[in-house]
Write a protein that holds these residues in place. Structure first.
Motif, PDB file in Angstrom:
ATOM      1  N   THR A  15       0.864  -1.183   0.000  1.00  7.24           N
ATOM      2  CA  THR A  15       0.000   0.000   0.000  1.00  7.24           C
ATOM      3  C   THR A  15       0.900   1.232   0.000  1.00  7.24           C
ATOM      4  OG1 THR A  15      -0.093   0.366   2.399  1.00  7.24           O
ATOM      5  CG2 THR A  15      -1.610  -1.305   1.472  1.00  7.24           C
ATOM      6  N   ASP A  17       1.471   2.990   2.356  1.00  7.89           N
ATOM      7  CA  ASP A  17       2.123   2.991   3.665  1.00  7.89           C
ATOM      8  C   ASP A  17       2.951   1.738   3.920  1.00  7.89           C
ATOM      9  OD1 ASP A  17       1.062   5.509   4.518  1.00  7.89           O
ATOM     10  OD2 ASP A  17      -0.875   4.516   4.733  1.00  7.89           O
ATOM     11  N   ARG A  19       3.724  -2.617   3.274  1.00  6.14           N
ATOM     12  CA  ARG A  19       2.956  -3.867   3.228  1.00  6.14           C
ATOM     13  C   ARG A  19       1.941  -3.888   4.362  1.00  6.14           C
ATOM     14  NH1 ARG A  19       4.310  -7.322  -0.401  1.00  6.14           N
ATOM     15  NH2 ARG A  19       3.642  -9.220   0.611  1.00  6.14           N
ATOM     16  N   ARG A  20       0.719  -4.232   3.996  1.00  9.20           N
ATOM     17  CA  ARG A  20      -0.377  -4.293   4.955  1.00  9.20           C
ATOM     18  C   ARG A  20      -1.241  -5.509   4.649  1.00  9.20           C
ATOM     19  NH1 ARG A  20       2.457  -0.955   6.817  1.00  9.20           N
ATOM     20  NH2 ARG A  20       1.993   1.170   7.422  1.00  9.20           N
ATOM     21  N   THR A  90      -6.270   7.390   6.166  1.00  7.66           N
ATOM     22  CA  THR A  90      -5.479   6.729   7.195  1.00  7.66           C
ATOM     23  C   THR A  90      -5.454   7.615   8.434  1.00  7.66           C
ATOM     24  OG1 THR A  90      -3.432   7.713   6.369  1.00  7.66           O
ATOM     25  CG2 THR A  90      -4.002   5.534   5.529  1.00  7.66           C
ATOM     26  N   THR A  99      -5.315   1.548  11.319  1.00 11.07           N
ATOM     27  CA  THR A  99      -5.840   1.013  10.060  1.00 11.07           C
ATOM     28  C   THR A  99      -6.016   2.104   9.010  1.00 11.07           C
ATOM     29  OG1 THR A  99      -8.053   1.275  10.968  1.00 11.07           O
ATOM     30  CG2 THR A  99      -7.071  -0.917  11.102  1.00 11.07           C
ATOM     31  N   GLU A 115      -6.791  -1.533   5.688  1.00  7.56           N
ATOM     32  CA  GLU A 115      -5.373  -1.862   5.602  1.00  7.56           C
ATOM     33  C   GLU A 115      -4.862  -1.963   7.032  1.00  7.56           C
ATOM     34  OE1 GLU A 115      -3.717   1.449   3.505  1.00  7.56           O
ATOM     35  OE2 GLU A 115      -4.947   1.099   1.741  1.00  7.56           O
ATOM     36  N   PRO A 117      -1.818  -2.693   9.754  1.00  9.33           N
ATOM     37  CA  PRO A 117      -0.359  -2.811   9.918  1.00  9.33           C
ATOM     38  C   PRO A 117       0.023  -4.237  10.305  1.00  9.33           C
ATOM     39  CG  PRO A 117      -1.191  -0.865  11.060  1.00  9.33           C
ATOM     40  CD  PRO A 117      -2.391  -1.663  10.622  1.00  9.33           C
ATOM     41  N   THR A 121      -2.200  -7.806  12.839  1.00 13.30           N
ATOM     42  CA  THR A 121      -2.969  -8.734  11.998  1.00 13.30           C
ATOM     43  C   THR A 121      -4.090  -9.442  12.760  1.00 13.30           C
ATOM     44  OG1 THR A 121      -1.330 -10.482  12.345  1.00 13.30           O
ATOM     45  CG2 THR A 121      -1.092  -9.130  10.361  1.00 13.30           C
TER      46      THR A 121
END
Length: 143
Positions: A15, A17, A19-20, A90, A99, A115, A117, A121
């Protein structure tokens, strides 16, 4: 890599920002209506399973919108919207990247997503529930 969960999908992607983990959900509502639900602070507690209240001077968010959210029904945390462009925003919560939120257009409606972080997860099931709630609210507004 993608995992399908009903009409939800979860995948690890790059993304703006970094990898998400992305959680997506199909919505039978227009992209603009879903965006309206995502950016309307007055209904965050309606779709956000962890958000029970919001305090801000802005009904609809924009870059720099700040305030605080109550989570778990008790704890107030400061937030600031760090980016807000059409169909993606964001924020930081308690000064930490939180997120991302987005809407994508598709031929017969839209897709709403989050998305997450990499260190958060475990929040994916909460985001999947939020996607379903956002979809329901958007479908009500489109009706």
């Amino acid at each position: 890599m993608a995992l399908e969960l009903g009409i939800n999908s979860v995948s690890l992607e790059k993304t703006p920002d970094g990898r998400r983990l992305l959680v997506r959900h199909d919505a039978d509502a227009s992209v603009d209506t879903v965006w309206d639900v995502l950016t309307d602070t007055g209904c965050w507690s309606d779709w956000g399973p962890s958000v029970t209240a919001v305090e801000t001077t802005d009904r609809y968010i924009d870059d720099g919108t700040a305030g605080r959210v109550r989570v778990a029904g008790a704890v107030w945390l400061p937030f600031e919207v760090t980016a807000c462009a059409p169909y993606r925003w964001t924020w930081n919560v308690a000064r930490l990247p939180a997120t991302g939120h987005f809407v994508e257009e598709r031929a017969d409606g839209s897709v709403v997503g989050f998305e997450i972080p990499p260190l958060a997860t475990g929040y994916a099931p909460v985001c999947a529930r939020a996607c379903r709630r956002i979809t329901a609210l958007a479908q009500q507004r489109d009706a």
